[in-house]
Design an enzyme around this catalytic site. Structure first.
Site, PDB file in Angstrom:
ATOM      1  N   MET A 500       0.544  -1.246  -0.172  1.00 48.36           N
ATOM      2  CA  MET A 500      -0.057   0.147   0.390  1.00 48.36           C
ATOM      3  C   MET A 500       1.112   1.707   0.252  1.00 48.36           C
ATOM      4  O   MET A 500       0.013   2.417   0.061  1.00 48.36           O
ATOM      5  CB  MET A 500      -0.605  -0.427   1.408  1.00 48.36           C
ATOM      6  CG  MET A 500      -2.131  -1.291   1.080  1.00 48.36           C
ATOM      7  SD  MET A 500      -2.870  -0.625   2.631  1.00 48.36           S
ATOM      8  CE  MET A 500      -2.114  -0.912   3.546  1.00 48.36           C
ATOM      9  N   CYS A 501       2.288   0.903   0.533  1.00 47.81           N
ATOM     10  CA  CYS A 501       3.410   2.067   0.573  1.00 47.81           C
ATOM     11  C   CYS A 501       3.663   1.830  -0.318  1.00 47.81           C
ATOM     12  O   CYS A 501       4.240   1.039  -1.131  1.00 47.81           O
ATOM     13  CB  CYS A 501       3.773   2.707   1.806  1.00 47.81           C
ATOM     14  SG  CYS A 501       2.603   3.149   3.583  1.00 47.81           S
ATOM     15  N   THR A 502       4.824   3.243  -0.960  1.00 49.26           N
ATOM     16  CA  THR A 502       5.432   3.098  -2.187  1.00 49.26           C
ATOM     17  C   THR A 502       6.857   2.947  -1.301  1.00 49.26           C
ATOM     18  O   THR A 502       7.179   3.960  -0.620  1.00 49.26           O
ATOM     19  CB  THR A 502       5.544   4.475  -2.809  1.00 49.26           C
ATOM     20  OG1 THR A 502       4.404   5.172  -3.545  1.00 49.26           O
ATOM     21  CG2 THR A 502       7.098   4.891  -4.114  1.00 49.26           C
TER      22      THR A 502
END
Length: 630
Positions: A500-502
């Site tokens: 969900m996070c880069t």
């Protein structure tokens, strides 16, 4: 004063308007650059409207002084020169006496053909454009034949003022004239002085019975024309009869007159009556916004005239940019665009600043947490440079493969996005997911816009410019989706925290953002502003299709990939279907990405790939030895 040596006052008082220095700063950056040679100036000296309390007329310099024609206003036109030096050391080293003598000799020679050239001025200057401090020194050369002494034998108030005033009204650009033995007035010239013993001069002084030092110039010229003349009647015409006066002056010479031997003065004294330059600090007078505006241009123009003279800064300044994504990439791209002088930047994002963002996203601080990303990023840019035209749009970009849940809202978002693409020159794709980039890619093709794409991996990145859609498909560069044989679909469902996070190395985003902006700037320098040429270069160097960076090996590669005829985003079948059906086409793609695969021909590509794989296994009909399998 009768019987004494003739006394004089200063010729004029200079006043340099703020606009003079502003124009000097502009010329320094755009025209003069490192050129410190002489530049022509013009001005006017108004004798009839001298401010009360002033001892002499004013020499007023403004931005109009840099024109070829005398600046607007009343008064006598005066020609001048500017010497602007590149360093304060050069300014200090100027041989003031030598320069004054040169200019005086020049005026002296020119005045022998036209006595109006007796009045000249010049300015030496140094412009510190970083601190907006300007050092300058004004000089009005006043000269007298070295062997000539002037003694006043009689003087008095002028009674026939109207006669001379009317003549000067008829000849408003003349500084002097002659009166013959019959009382007639003539232009002052070498041919007219034969039977004249009266010289009339317009006087810039206001001190009672004391003329301006400029009068010496005209008297010396008269003596040069009539060497045997031993006395002269001098009439000084001022603004009114009460202040105008006449003098009988004895012209004493102690030796033969030399046409080139002059006693010269003229450097202006400062407010403390000292012979030193003046310093003007505009940093406290200028509008801070204007200072910021000029300071931004300073770095870019220095780069232009010192390193890349052909660099077109205006095309960069006048380009409007749409940033789709206000996260790490969006923030860094925004800052880099600002540094290049881009003045119109729009952010699009639907997220809010989280507590993990400020350390990686430079347009946010701790107090930004919880605020809308797009609007906050725009506000931060305005704080950095208030003259930037920027705004933030809170918008959910419709994503292919994400079924429509609220058609009214999503259609409105689509229409807003379409209008944003249509109204901007350049589109940056800086979002987290592939499917978010699909619709803007289609819109960029449909509106034939410049599209720059930047995407990150853990320790790698890709920066690319999408091909110009106006070109034929076989000659066009590929887009972000041209390497795919499937259309993008929902990749956000059931993702873990790391998905969900880069998750990238912190430096990767900076590198990708800076290279994407540099790619755009190089592209804008191309004569077409967008091109599919393979090996083209611009004034800034290479113009690649895409750059791939690998931080683990600290290397980058320039690559080119042609447009894919069955591309799910930039193929003609997809773009033309969008142009024909608009929202209906988009809604169909959102509800089922297979619709785009069928439309673009990807379904057939996939089918052929599966058939080819089957053929491979069907051809492999030899039985293998079981011992070999073991």
């Amino acid at each position: 004063m009768v019987g004494d040596h003739m006394k004089f006052t200063i010729p004029c008082q200079s006043f340099l308007d703020t606009s003079f220095f502003q124009e000097l700063a502009r010329l320094k950056l755009e025209v003069l650059k490192l050129d410190s040679s002489r530049k022509e100036l013009t001005s006017r000296i108004d004798i009839k409207h001298i401010p009360k309390g002033s001892s002499c007329a004013h020499l007023f310099l403004s931005n109009e002084s840099f024109g070829d024609e005398p600046q607007s206003g009343t008064g006598l036109p005066v020609k001048g020169s500017l010497y602007n030096y590149n360093t304060i050391e050069d300014f200090k080293k100027v041989d003031k006496a030598s320069l004054l003598n040169q200019r005086a000799q020049e005026a002296w020679k020119e005045s022998q053909d036209d006595p109006n050239n007796c009045v000249r001025f010049f300015v030496i200057s140094f412009a510190d454009l970083k601190s907006y401090k300007f050092f300058h020194w004004v000089c009005v050369p006043c000269f007298q034949l070295e062997s000539l002494n002037l003694k006043v034998t009689a003087s008095g108030t002028l009674t026939d003022f109207d006669k001379y005033d009317s003549w000067f009204d008829t000849y408003p650009e003349c500084w002097s004239c002659l009166e013959d033995s019959d009382g007639g007035l003539r232009n002052f010239s070498k041919d007219e002085v034969t039977d004249c013993a009266t010289l009339i001069v317009r006087d810039t002084s206001t001190i009672k019975m004391v003329p301006s030092a400029l009068v010496k110039n005209f008297v010396s010229l008269f003596k040069l024309f009539v060497p045997k003349l031993d006395s002269i009647r001098l009439i000084l015409v001022r603004s009114d009869a009460s202040s105008s006066f006449w003098m009988e002056v004895k012209l004493c010479t102690d030796r033969e007159i030399s046409a080139s031997a002059l006693k010269v003065s003229g450097w202006e004294r400062n407010s403390q009556n000292k012979l030193t330059p003046r310093a003007t600090d505009l940093s406290t007078l200028l509008d801070p916004l204007q200072v910021a505006d000029q300071s931004l241009d300073l770095n870019l123009k220095l780069m232009k005239w010192r390193i890349a003279p052909e660099l077109d800064l205006d095309v960069i300044k006048n380009t409007s940019v749409l940033l789709l994504g206000a996260g790490t990439l969006g923030c860094y791209v925004g800052r880099a665009l600002l540094a290049w002088g881009v003045r119109e930047i729009t952010f699009v994002d639907n997220g809010r600043v989280s507590y993990s963002n400020p350390v990686r996203q430079p347009l946010f601080v701790f107090d930004s947490c919880g605020k809308p990303k797009a609007a906050t990023a725009a506000e931060s840019l305005r704080k950095i440079f208030p003259l930037v035209k920027t705004r933030g749009v809170d918008l959910q970009v419709p994503m292919i493969g994400h079924p429509v849940m609220n058609e009214t809202k999503e259609q409105r978002d689509f229409e807003t996005l379409h209008e944003l693409v249509r109204s901007h020159d350049v589109i940056f794709l800086l979002m987290d997911s592939r499917e978010t980039r699909w619709l803007p890619t289609v819109l960029g093709c449909a509106e034939n816009k410049i599209v720059i794409n930047a995407a990150l991996g853990f320790d790698s990145y890709v920066v690319m410019r999408h091909g110009a859609y106006s070109e034929q498909e076989e000659n066009r560069h590929g887009c972000y989706f041209c390497q795919d044989v499937v259309a993008p679909s929902d990749s956000l469902a059931d993702r873990t925290l790391d998905q969900m996070c880069t998750v990238t190395r912190p430096g990767v985003a900076l590198m990708a953002a800076s290279q994407s902006v540099e790619l755009l700037v190089s592209l804008l320098q191309h004569q077409d502003r967008n091109t599919n040429e393979v090996s083209t270069k611009t004034i800034l160097g290479d113009l690649p299709h895409q750059v791939r960076g690998f931080l683990s090996e600290f290397k980058t590669l320039q690559l080119r990939s042609p447009a894919f005829k069955q591309c799910s985003a930039c193929s003609s079948s997809v773009v033309e279907a969008f142009r024909a059906h608009g929202w209906d086409f988009v809604a169909a793609a959102l509800n089922n990405y297979k619709y785009v695969e069928d439309l673009s021909g990807l379904t057939n590509v996939q089918a052929k790939a599966e058939d080819a794989l089957k053929d491979i296994f069907e051809d492999w009909d030899e039985e293998l030895d079981e011992d070999l399998l073991v």
